[in-house]
Design an enzyme around this catalytic site. Structure first.
Site, PDB file in Angstrom:
ATOM      1  N   ASP A 305      32.943  14.502  21.698  1.00 27.79           N
ATOM      2  CA  ASP A 305      32.201  13.353  21.593  1.00 27.79           C
ATOM      3  C   ASP A 305      33.400  12.127  21.079  1.00 27.79           C
ATOM      4  O   ASP A 305      34.775  12.749  20.911  1.00 27.79           O
ATOM      5  CB  ASP A 305      31.076  13.324  20.412  1.00 27.79           C
ATOM      6  CG  ASP A 305      30.235  11.877  20.428  1.00 27.79           C
ATOM      7  OD1 ASP A 305      30.653  10.994  21.154  1.00 27.79           O
ATOM      8  OD2 ASP A 305      29.243  11.921  19.921  1.00 27.79           O
ATOM      9  N   TRP A 306      33.016  11.017  21.147  1.00 25.75           N
ATOM     10  CA  TRP A 306      33.971   9.928  20.658  1.00 25.75           C
ATOM     11  C   TRP A 306      35.053  10.272  19.374  1.00 25.75           C
ATOM     12  O   TRP A 306      34.399  10.361  18.201  1.00 25.75           O
ATOM     13  CB  TRP A 306      33.323   8.431  20.316  1.00 25.75           C
ATOM     14  CG  TRP A 306      34.162   7.349  20.297  1.00 25.75           C
ATOM     15  CD1 TRP A 306      34.882   6.949  19.338  1.00 25.75           C
ATOM     16  CD2 TRP A 306      34.094   6.238  21.240  1.00 25.75           C
ATOM     17  NE1 TRP A 306      35.523   5.843  19.348  1.00 25.75           N
ATOM     18  CE2 TRP A 306      34.904   5.344  20.865  1.00 25.75           C
ATOM     19  CE3 TRP A 306      33.396   5.901  22.449  1.00 25.75           C
ATOM     20  CZ2 TRP A 306      35.187   4.054  21.264  1.00 25.75           C
ATOM     21  CZ3 TRP A 306      33.846   4.676  23.038  1.00 25.75           C
ATOM     22  CH2 TRP A 306      34.481   3.711  22.475  1.00 25.75           C
TER      23      TRP A 306
END
Ligand code: NOJ
Length: 786
Positions: A305-306
């Site tokens: 994820d980011w």
């Protein structure tokens, strides 16, 4: 660790009777429980493997590392890296994927850099969060799930794929398949709710829609099941917070929708932000390698994820970026979204031997597989004439309207005098339309609206005016979502007084309160909306409360005093027409809750598929405070009911339904036979039990009913929930019509992860309900013998 993973099959448990006539026929692959066998992925075909091998042989170490690197180009949805120069990186093979691009032209330009200028001409993979539509915005996922109609979810995802791919996007970070039992968590709106069976059916539907019949068709996009895993169990409902989930619950509750998405062919997975049992999910070897790769044999991409790789430092399991990169990579994260750490450190890690060549090749192989499967090497560019800059097509709008109508959940509809408040009579002389959401186009799009455009939205005010004429409507905005003046409230009350019925459009501030980083400790109507509601209700006029929310709200006053309440979620571009058709009975509400609706914040987390405890309160009407020891020493609150405001599966209609007692094709089943079935390949497996029940429409309105099948197992090696959903069907019933609804159940309907964490059927006593929601119905009993 479990060692035995049984091959089971996927059963067409709800094949018949889906309604939406415009929707294509349901695929033969249906929702199934997670059963631990390898997923059926189409990614690693011999032809693709051959191409990947040939390419890998030519790649330098730096080029391989480049494939693992991913950056956001446009509008950030998280803390950025501050870096740029992506065109240069593409031209030199230093980046494998870009996302959040602004236009198809940008995509083609970057692709040109990668394909024409880089040494090996490896195309980039462009991603975006296409969550509930690209430009044609459908209801938010929690709303889509409330349709209990996987076909409509598949059709909506197909439209999303067509539109997104025309803009150069070939990878969506969807579906979000996190199970959520805590409405404080803002991201509950992004998923299908609290149930793994329904969640699995929805996960499959999204994947089918996005990936289409062939992933290499130019209008197909790769799906990404997220957030792996347990993210929805954030403690106290606070986003990004810690999770603690036993292996048993992980396998029973949180893993099944991921399994379903990947078994349907889903091309990728996103590793989550949360710590899972004290190991961050983005560096968790058990979930990322043991389960995903060793048990499920998943051959596709794991994307972080980011910046979740960089977050291993604040998590406290890495003291520098290099260690974070090493831990995430060796746990099983192939691609680094935005953290910039694989780019900076992977070369060193490989040269020093901390990451082996074989490990690197394997990760690159997974990324290249997806690129080949998407046909990117043959057709790297997007035909720019495909993108529609004009009006949205009529079929997409029709689908958006139907999806919205099916997502609405009628929570309350009392009699006033001799008739129920809803539907309204179309000759109603004057309607007061009140509330900040009656004419707010932007809010109808909901969280993660892709490239949704408020100008495409028809608001409730516009649609109501078209229906009744402006002269029949008294509109008062009643303030903003977060604030209102006394004058605005008084104006609203005056509008209600001068009308025959008051419609209040109230709810949450989507951008701040729902979706990522939108957790709430006070899940009620924000601002002065509750006061507005109370004052308008005090006029004595019939009130219809329309709720535009990303979660159930705790509103005991409203449910006690307002005669009609309809939950609408964020309905999308066709909000207005769908609401007006529903208000006036041209459409009948048929949505059902996929999350339990609490009556008090203190009941959270609350979910229907809970364990019984050793001191269950049962269905007794408990007094407050308890009157004797028998009432006191049970699992209960001394100051609140155990029962929710509305149970999972609940929703009213404009008609009434009655259910006959369920009938079963056998009174006894043998665990031995069922376990043999469980081991079979899907093609050879057969239903082991058929459950039927008559369902009748006893009212005067044609309507869809969502018929639900639940089971409970007792006498097992582990405690089983008081009910588990194992089938559902959306059935159309004409007034007076009775249909025999049939559920063919496979052995997996009776299987569980046992005390040794093995997937098996155990001798047990079984109850089966066919019912309108998770709290009602008559059970039929059955025995599973040795
Ligand atoms: C962070 C979110 O958690 C995730 O759901 C999303 O896909 C990525 N950002 C990319 O925007």
């Amino acid at each position: 660790m479990p060692t035995k993973f049984l091959r089971s099959f996927v059963l067409c448990a709800f094949a018949a009777c889906f309604i939406a006539t415009s929707i294509s026929a349901q695929s033969s692959k249906q929702a199934s429980d997670f059963h631990g066998a390898p997923v059926r992925s189409g990614l690693a075909t011999p032809a693709i493997e051959k191409k990947v091998d040939a390419l890998l042989r030519q790649m330098t170490l730096e080029e391989k590392i480049g494939q693992l690197v991913q950056y956001s180009v446009g509008s950030p949805t998280g803390p950025g890296t501050g870096r740029g120069g992506y065109a240069e990186m593409a031209a030199t093979g230093q980046v494998g994927s870009l996302y959040n691009l602004e236009s198809v032209k940008d995509a083609n330009q970057f692709q040109h850099d990668a394909v024409e200028k880089s040494r090996l001409h490896i195309p980039l993979l462009f991603g975006l969060d296409v969550i509930h539509g690209y430009r044609t915005t459908f209801p938010v996922p929690l709303g889509l799930a409330s349709t209990w109609n996987p076909q409509i979810v598949e059709a909506a995802s197909r439209v999303a794929a067509q539109e997104a791919s025309a803009a150069g996007v070939r990878w969506t970070f969807s579906p979000m398949v996190d199970i959520a039992r805590d409405l404080r968590w803002g991201r509950i709106v992004e998923g299908a709710g609290e149930d793994p069976f329904l969640g699995s059916a929805m996960a499959r539907a999204y994947v089918r829609g996005y990936q289409g019949k062939r992933l290499d068709a130019p209008d197909s996009i790769a799906a990404c099941a997220k957030h792996y895993v347990g993210y929805g169990a954030a403690e106290a409902g606070r986003d990004y917070n810690t999770t603690e989930i036993s292996e048993h619950n992980l396998r029973e509750v949180y893993l099944p929708p991921f399994y379903a998405a990947l078994d349907e062919g889903g091309a990728s997975v996103m590793s989550a932000f949360n710590s899972l049992n004290s190991v961050p999910a983005s560096a968790n070897p058990f979930t990322l390698t043991e389960v995903l790769r060793n048990e499920w044999k998943f051959p596709g991409i794991v994307d972080s994820d980011w910046t979740s790789i960089a977050e291993l430092i604040p998590h406290g399991i890495a003291n520098d970026g290099k260690t974070a990169a090493w831990k995430a990579f060796t746990a099983g994260v192939d691609m680094d979204m935005e953290a910039n750490l694989y780019h900076e450190h992977m070369l060193d890690l490989v040269k020093s031997g901390k990451v082996t060549q074989a490990q690197l090749d394997e990760a690159v192989r997974r990324i290249l597989r997806v690129k080949f499967a998407l046909g990117l090497f043959d057709k790297p560019y997007t035909d720019e004439s495909r993108e529609n800059h004009g009006a949205l097509p009529a079929e997409s709008l029709q689908l958006a309207r139907t999806a919205a109508e099916q997502s609405f959940v009628l929570l309350k509809n009392d009699f006033l005098a001799s008739r129920r408040v809803l539907p309204l009579a179309s000759d109603v002389p004057t309607v007061a339309l009140i509330g900040p959401l009656a004419d707010d186009a932007g809010s109808m799009l909901g969280a993660w609206a892709g490239r949704g455009n408020p100008q495409d939205v028809v608001t409730l005010k516009t649609a109501l005016t078209q229906k009744l004429g402006a002269e029949h409507i008294k509109y008062a905005q009643g303030g903003e979502i977060l604030a209102a003046s006394d004058a605005q409230i008084e104006e609203s009350v005056a509008a209600a007084r001068a009308s025959d019925v008051a419609i209040l459009a109230l709810g949450e501030f989507t951008q701040e309160m729902t979706g990522e980083a939108g957790s709430r400790a006070h899940p009620t109507l924000p601002g002065r909306q509750e006061e507005l509601l109370e004052k308008v209700t005090a006029t004595g006029k019939p009130v219809v409360l329309l709720l535009f929310t990303g979660r159930p709200l705790v509103l005991p006053w409203a449910f006690a005093h307002v005669p009609a309440v309809l939950e609408l979620w964020s309905p999308g571009v066709q909000a207005g027409p769908a609401i007006v058709r529903t208000l006036f009975g041209e459409a009948t509400p048929s949505g059902r809750l996929t999350v339990t609706w609490p009556r008090a914040v203190g009941q959270i987390p609350i979910y229907y598929n809970a364990l019984n405890t050793g001191r269950p309160a049962g269905n007794r009407d408990l007094t407050h405070p308890p009157k004797d020891a028998a009432e006191k020493y049970v699992s209960r609150y001394v100051d609140e009911l155990n029962a929710p405001q509305f149970p999972f599966g609940y929703g009213l209609s404009y008609t009434d339904f009655s259910y006959g007692a369920p009938e079963i094709s056998a009174k006894k089943l043998s665990a031995k036979t069922l376990n043999a079935e469980l081991r079979k390949n899907s093609a050879d497996a057969k239903p082991v039990l058929t459950v039927t029940a008559n369902v009748s429409n006893t009212g005067k309105t044609a309507a869809d009913e969502v018929v639900q099948l639940y089971v409970r197992l007792q006498g097992t090696s582990v405690e089983e929930p008081v009910r588990k959903l194992k089938g559902f069907q959306r059935v159309a019933l004409a007034p007076g019509e009775t249909k025999k609804v049939t559920f063919p159940l496979g052995a997996d309907s009776f299987a569980l992860w046992d005390i040794r964490n093995e997937y098996t059927v155990e001798p047990s006593l079984l109850h089966i309900w066919v019912s309108p929601d998770s709290s009602r119905g008559e059970a039929v009993e059955l025995e599973i013998t040795d």
